[in-house]
Design a protein around this motif. Sequence first.
Motif: not given
Length: 319
Positions: A20-25
């Motif tokens: 979903a974003a850097d370091e976010t799933i």
Amino acid sequence: MSAPPTSYEQSLVVAERAQAADETISLTLRHPEGEVLPDWQPGAHVELLLGNGLTRTYSLCGDPADGTAWRIAVLRTPDSRGGSACVHDKLHAGDRVEVRGPRNNFPLRPARRYLFVAGGIGITPLLPMVAAVEAAGTPWHLLYGGRSRASMAFTSQLAPYGQKVSLRPQDEYGLLDLDAHLGEPDGDTLVYCCGPEPLLAAIEEHCRAWPTGALQMERFTAKEQEAQGAGTAFEVVCAESGVTVQVPPKHTVLSAVRAAGIDAPFSCTDGICGTCETEVLEGEPDHRDSVLSPEDRAAGETMMICVSRARGPRLVLDL
């Protein structure tokens, strides 16, 4: 008082895992047999039971109308106590995870206008709120900040809303301009905010002049409380179980009743998730949670037994 949780607990399948974003799933969870999942409303969260006593709470950020799937998003935090690292490293498409809920401590209330303020992963509970007020035709605006654009999840999902969304990555704009959005109290507007504690503290300060109840917040970490000490010992009568326990100064109600064999539900143990909310039948609680509103605290009808204590020598609880 927050909405009661469902008694639903089920092993769900990770049907989809996406970045979903850097370091976010983001994880899309479905029933292994395709059964319909319990209803939920914007602001709700579920608990993931990750094994070895590790339980973590995540906001539902999908579509409440889709009864076949629950979506959550998880940021890998550098100071993780094991929850986010476990989700990132061990949960992949096809895996199963025990899920409990949903519960809603952050319900979307009726208003003539809404201002949503998100910091980082705090966007998750606000996504279904934005969709709901847009569908209802209610005026709204979202102020969304993060460290950088790459770290801000679901920006493509928000793009169709155009100028109703202000994306403000810190490396481009600096800190969020709260004065521009909160400088003048507006009795027709409800402010919904979720994000890191410094942002929430700043918004609380900006909203002191706003009408009571205009600011609605959800915290991912416990609000810093005024120094209250460990408190004195007190007695808890568990009305349903017929058990009376003593709570020493350095112990919690939760630990005392569980030591007495009472299976009280809990999750965060920090006073932020609402899982341990318990009805108070007699006595005055000493509230130390980050969930209940000032009005709920004053009513004294419930308390979070993982952190809150008693103002007197005795409490009678519905346990």
